[in-house]
Design an enzyme around this catalytic site. Structure first.
Site, PDB file in Angstrom:
ATOM      1  CG  HIS A 162      40.215  39.174  43.859  1.00  0.00           C
ATOM      2  ND1 HIS A 162      39.290  40.176  43.723  1.00  0.00           N
ATOM      3  CD2 HIS A 162      40.188  38.817  45.167  1.00  0.00           C
ATOM      4  CE1 HIS A 162      38.739  40.425  44.897  1.00  0.00           C
ATOM      5  NE2 HIS A 162      39.269  39.616  45.800  1.00  0.00           N
ATOM      6  NE  ARG A 270      47.552  44.659  38.442  1.00  0.00           N
ATOM      7  CZ  ARG A 270      48.261  43.612  38.069  1.00  0.00           C
ATOM      8  NH1 ARG A 270      49.578  43.663  38.026  1.00  0.00           N
ATOM      9  NH2 ARG A 270      47.657  42.476  37.759  1.00  0.00           N
ATOM     10  CG  ASP A 369      42.140  40.403  33.577  1.00  0.00           C
ATOM     11  OD1 ASP A 369      42.289  40.249  34.801  1.00  0.00           O
ATOM     12  OD2 ASP A 369      42.354  41.478  32.993  1.00  0.00           O
ATOM     13  CB  ALA A 375      35.747  45.395  30.681  1.00  0.00           C
ATOM     14  CE  LYS A 376      31.793  43.017  35.379  1.00  0.00           C
ATOM     15  NZ  LYS A 376      31.383  42.212  36.539  1.00  0.00           N
ATOM     16  CE1 TYR A 494      30.418  -3.305  56.980  1.00  0.00           C
ATOM     17  CE2 TYR A 494      30.569  -2.600  54.694  1.00  0.00           C
ATOM     18  CZ  TYR A 494      31.039  -3.360  55.747  1.00  0.00           C
ATOM     19  OH  TYR A 494      32.128  -4.161  55.578  1.00  0.00           O
TER      20      TYR A 494
HETATM   21  C1  GDG Z   1      42.806  41.571  39.791  1.00  0.00           C
HETATM   22  C2  GDG Z   1      42.530  40.547  38.688  1.00  0.00           C
HETATM   23  C3  GDG Z   1      40.123  41.198  38.734  1.00  0.00           C
HETATM   24  C4  GDG Z   1      44.119  51.176  36.851  1.00  0.00           C
HETATM   25  N1  GDG Z   1      44.883  52.202  36.471  1.00  0.00           N
HETATM   26  C5  GDG Z   1      44.599  53.223  37.274  1.00  0.00           C
HETATM   27  C6  GDG Z   1      43.616  52.815  38.159  1.00  0.00           C
HETATM   28  N2  GDG Z   1      43.340  51.547  37.882  1.00  0.00           N
HETATM   29  C7  GDG Z   1      42.349  50.717  38.567  1.00  0.00           C
HETATM   30  C8  GDG Z   1      41.181  50.440  37.651  1.00  0.00           C
HETATM   31  C9  GDG Z   1      40.651  49.124  38.167  1.00  0.00           C
HETATM   32  C10 GDG Z   1      41.892  48.466  38.744  1.00  0.00           C
HETATM   33  O1  GDG Z   1      42.901  49.460  38.860  1.00  0.00           O
HETATM   34  C11 GDG Z   1      42.401  47.348  37.846  1.00  0.00           C
HETATM   35  O2  GDG Z   1      41.567  46.241  38.004  1.00  0.00           O
HETATM   36  P1  GDG Z   1      41.498  45.028  36.996  1.00  0.00           P
HETATM   37  O3  GDG Z   1      40.328  44.208  37.329  1.00  0.00           O
HETATM   38  O4  GDG Z   1      41.443  45.550  35.606  1.00  0.00           O
HETATM   39  O5  GDG Z   1      42.892  44.222  37.116  1.00  0.00           O
HETATM   40  P2  GDG Z   1      43.910  43.690  38.297  1.00  0.00           P
HETATM   41  O6  GDG Z   1      44.574  44.784  39.003  1.00  0.00           O
HETATM   42  O7  GDG Z   1      44.815  42.742  37.592  1.00  0.00           O
HETATM   43  O8  GDG Z   1      42.988  42.917  39.353  1.00  0.00           O
HETATM   44  C12 GDG Z   1      41.347  40.989  37.853  1.00  0.00           C
HETATM   45  C13 GDG Z   1      40.452  42.081  39.915  1.00  0.00           C
HETATM   46  O9  GDG Z   1      41.606  41.609  40.622  1.00  0.00           O
HETATM   47  C14 GDG Z   1      39.279  42.150  40.883  1.00  0.00           C
HETATM   48  O10 GDG Z   1      38.926  40.899  41.333  1.00  0.00           O
HETATM   49  O11 GDG Z   1      39.108  41.814  37.987  1.00  0.00           O
HETATM   50  O12 GDG Z   1      41.045  40.020  36.882  1.00  0.00           O
HETATM   51  O13 GDG Z   1      43.672  40.375  37.854  1.00  0.00           O
HETATM   52  O14 GDG Z   1      39.723  49.322  39.174  1.00  0.00           O
HETATM   53  O15 GDG Z   1      40.260  51.483  37.758  1.00  0.00           O
HETATM   54  N3  GDG Z   1      43.085  53.634  39.080  1.00  0.00           N
HETATM   55  C15 GDG Z   1      43.547  54.884  39.137  1.00  0.00           C
HETATM   56  N4  GDG Z   1      44.538  55.347  38.323  1.00  0.00           N
HETATM   57  C16 GDG Z   1      45.077  54.558  37.383  1.00  0.00           C
HETATM   58  O16 GDG Z   1      45.986  54.992  36.653  1.00  0.00           O
HETATM   59  N5  GDG Z   1      43.033  55.734  40.037  1.00  0.00           N
END
Ligand code: GDG
Length: 724
Positions: A162, A270, A369, A375-376, A494
């Site tokens: 990831h 995070r 990242d 972003a999505k 061979y």
């Molecule tokens: C790793 C990789 C890759 C965040 N704050 C809250 C909350 N979130 C949820 C978001 C999102 C997730 O956490 C964060 O996902 P990211 O992709 O931005 O980042 P990482 O945690 O670092 O994830 C990354 C990912 O794995 C998947 O392969 O994209 O690059 O580093 O879904 O919505 N959710 C809630 N409250 C919050 O305050 N409920």
């Protein structure tokens, strides 16, 4: 399907002596939850509390988790410190995100990583049935695929990373780089978010293990392994539906009320040094300084979710962010306006979606990242359809979301300009950019991502299509059949079959032991031995010509029967070579280490000794150029293990072997490692003993790991004659 990841999708919480479970946060848990919920199978992982705190309640925890289809791996405080906080988050995480200055290579952390990976593998292997697919996730568990493979050789194993896979120059800093690659190559399929990461991984495999690849299929080894890009998506419908819900709508009104109708810029991460929060704050600071007209008219909502709070770098970063936010608010704020609304906690899902929807601009500017789902999610939650995404070009998501305002997060003035551009972008342009991104996010959901990965995994070699190891009863039966047969044909490739690959084609000369065993086999009047090779006549004759064996050169273009002379099996017309040779030579000049070899009916471009980067760039281009030409000139272009071979006309090893096969031998054995040997296997009558040397899909019935084992087999067959 069995999912294996560091954390389970639910986390145990201990309150007033009792334990309950809450959904885990983070990209992986969020993304895979729907995949897990929809199927049977199990999820193997750590419940999030150290074993010491669970003492005495393990059985109850196990039972409760079983209700969620989860199987726990219990980790002690020390495991959590050394395997998770230590090796995973202080060696791999910084290194893979190019923060080499934060990476600490501690041997005791590595030991813990190995030990804990063993435990995950053992638990997964206990739960899995042979027909299951096992899907291992992320950087905490990179040794697990090979460790499961040791226990369950035939099960299908997928691995998904990831986070980024770094460039080879960075990856090679890791003292345990070889062990990590060996661990990953225990899988049948290794997935990454982007093609860049796939390329980096394949470079590392080539440079460190000497195993090349053809279009992502790693060569050599005992089994076929494929590396492929699977960009992860989100649960679009879930975000969209939530964003449109009346409760969220009310929450959006509330947020807008709080910020006094000002424009909202949102930042959600995070808390992690890879996310570029300090640089982002600096850019916001500069933006306010340079654009006084925007003061009092905009609020940055900074949501940081606590993460890895036990690791020192994270605590330091938290302090620095607190200070920076205080400074900006102090410098630019007024009685009625606080520029940054700072939340250091996790918020409930609906609240998060409301923030997404309320935001006019999302600032997603990580320094690195793997993908970045925020972003999505922001794009999916834009009900009004006109929010602006400012996105770092160093997030994997940038490859799919090209309509965002792409920024270099190290370029603070550039980011400050992008903030202004985002706030001032005309409505039409905002709508147009967002619409295109939303279409893509809707089309590539997390379910689609998982389905694609699992479909690819299912199509990998299974027990049904991989040749069986030639061992035990099978081996004894083969030796007995050979001994009993009155006439026998042995067709032996061979290079890669009788001798290991050498750095240059000329260095693979047969040693005395090999010549002895071949001579002994050939000396048996019941045997016909043919060396069926891609090499030229001169070399074969010089190396093996004095033995009483038949020779096949250039993949069947030339045949020399025992005691006979060379005979061409195809008409000779070499005009095509004048067209092809200059192209090969031009590419070789531009690819240090590559060489051109000429044979009577073919030209070969060898790149075993070329730099991985150079070959990655050149090989596809060269293949493209050759395929165009091949269509005009009726040529065959074969991409093999570190070679590209071009030959005229349709001849192959199988046709060359036909003349002997027609004579109806009682026992036929063929062994080869290359795809040209597949033609040979395919041309033999049913019941022949065909042996694929090395890993991979094959028409052969059996496989042997390498030349050493082939020679041991031949020695055994040759030895049998002597004993009688
Ligand atoms: C790793 C990789 C890759 C965040 N704050 C809250 C909350 N979130 C949820 C978001 C999102 C997730 O956490 C964060 O996902 P990211 O992709 O931005 O980042 P990482 O945690 O670092 O994830 C990354 C990912 O794995 C998947 O392969 O994209 O690059 O580093 O879904 O919505 N959710 C809630 N409250 C919050 O305050 N409920």
């Amino acid at each position: 399907m069995i999912i294996v990841s560091n954390r389970l999708p639910v986390t145990a919480k201990q309150e007033e002596g009792s334990i309950h479970f809450v959904p885990s946060v983070g990209g992986l848990a969020t993304g895979l939850r729907s995949v897990h919920a929809s199927g049977e199978g199990a999820w193997v992982g750590w419940p999030g509390i150290a074993a010491e705190a669970l003492r005495g309640t393990e059985a109850a925890v196990r039972r409760d988790l079983a209700g969620h289809n989860c199987v726990p791996v219990f980790l002690s405080d020390r495991d959590v410190r050394d395997y998770y906080g230590g090796f995973s988050n202080r060696a791999i995480w910084p290194l893979f995100h190019y923060f080499t200055q934060h990476a600490a290579y501690d041997r005791s952390h590595w030991e813990a990583y190995r030990r804990v990976n063993e435990r995950f593998a053992a638990t997964a292997a206990e739960v899995a049935r042979p027909e299951d697919a096992i899907w291992v996730h992320d950087y905490h568990l990179m040794l697990v695929p090979a460790l499961i493979r040791d226990r369950l050789p035939e099960v299908r194993i997928g691995f998904f990373l990831h986070i980024p896979f770094p460039s080879y120059e960075v990856f090679r800093l890791l003292p345990w780089r070889q062990e990590i690659l060996d661990g990953l190559l225990g899988a049948d399929l290794v997935g990454f978010h982007t093609y860049d990461y796939v390329g980096h991984f394949l470079d590392a495999v080539h440079a460190i293990l000497g195993r090349g690849n053809v279009s992502g299929n790693v060569e050599g080894g005992e089994r076929a392994v494929r590396a492929e890009a699977f960009p992860m998506g989100i649960d679009y419908v879930r975000f969209r539906t939530a964003a449109e819900a009346p409760a969220v709508q009310r929450e959006v009104e509330r947020i807008k009320g709080h910020v006094g109708g000002r424009k909202v810029i949102l930042s959600v991460d995070r808390l992690d040094y890879t996310k570029g929060v300090l640089e982002r704050l600096e850019a916001f600071d500069l933006f306010l300084t340079e654009n006084p007209a925007w003061r009092e008219r905009v609020t940055l909502i900074l949501l940081l979710v606590p993460s890895r709070t036990r690791v020192e770098e994270y605590r330091d970063l938290k302090r620095q962010i607190d200070e920076r936010v205080g400074r900006i608010n102090g410098r630019h704020g007024s009685v009625g306006w606080i520029p940054i609304g700072y939340l250091y906690r996790s918020v409930p899902f609906e609240r998060l979606v409301a923030l997404y929807r309320a935001a006019d601009v999302a600032l997603v500017t990580p320094l690195r990242d793997g993908m970045n789902l925020v972003a999505k999610e922001y794009v999916a939650s834009q009900v009004e359809g006109d929010g602006v995404l400012v996105l770092s070009e160093f997030a994997g998501a940038a490859q799919e979301l090209g309509e965002a305002l792409l920024v270099n997060p190290n370029d603070v003035p550039g980011m400050a300009r992008a903030i202004r551009e985002a706030l001032e972008m005309p409505k039409r342009e905002r709508g147009e950019r967002l619409r295109r991104m939303a279409e893509r996010v809707r089309g590539h959901t997390v379910d689609g991502w998982a389905a694609d990965f699992l479909a690819e995994l299912a199509s990998r070699d299974g027990p049904d299509r991989a040749p069986q190891p030639l061992a035990g009863d099978d081996l004894e039966r083969l030796v007995a059949e050979y001994a009993a047969a009155e006439t026998r044909l042995l067709l032996l490739d061979y290079d890669g079959t009788l001798v290991p690959f050498a750095p240059t084609p000329g260095a693979a000369k047969p040693d005395r032991a090999l010549r002895t065993v071949l001579a002994r086999l050939a000396g048996d009047p019941r045997n016909e031995v043919a060396i069926v090779s891609g090499r030229d006549r001169e070399t074969l004759a010089a190396w093996l010509g004095d033995l009483d064996v038949a020779l096949v050169a250039e993949h069947g273009a030339w045949v020399r029967e025992r005691g006979g002379a060379w005979r061409a099996t195809v008409a000779r017309d070499a005009a095509w070579k004048e067209r092809v040779r200059p192209i090969l030579e031009r590419y070789a000049r531009r690819t240090p280490g590559a060489i051109v070899e000429e044979k009577a009916f073919s030209l070969t471009w060898h790149f075993r000794r070329a730099e991985p980067y150079a070959s990655r760039l050149r090989v596809p281009k060269l293949l493209g150029a050759l395929r165009d030409l091949a269509a005009h000139l009726d040529l065959h272009v074969l991409a093999g293990d570190h070679v590209i071979e071009i030959k005229a006309g349709a001849f192959h090893k199988g046709q060359a072997a036909a003349q002997w096969v027609e004579r109806e031998f009682r026992f036929i054995l063929a062994a080869g490692d290359d795809r040209t040997d597949e033609d040979l296997f395919g041309a033999l009558p049913a019941g022949s003993c065909t042996i694929k040397v090395g890993g991979g899909r094959s028409r052969a019935t059996y496989r042997l790991p390498g030349p050493r084992e082939v020679r041991a087999l031949l020695a055994r067959l040759a030895g049998g004659r002597r004993r009688r």
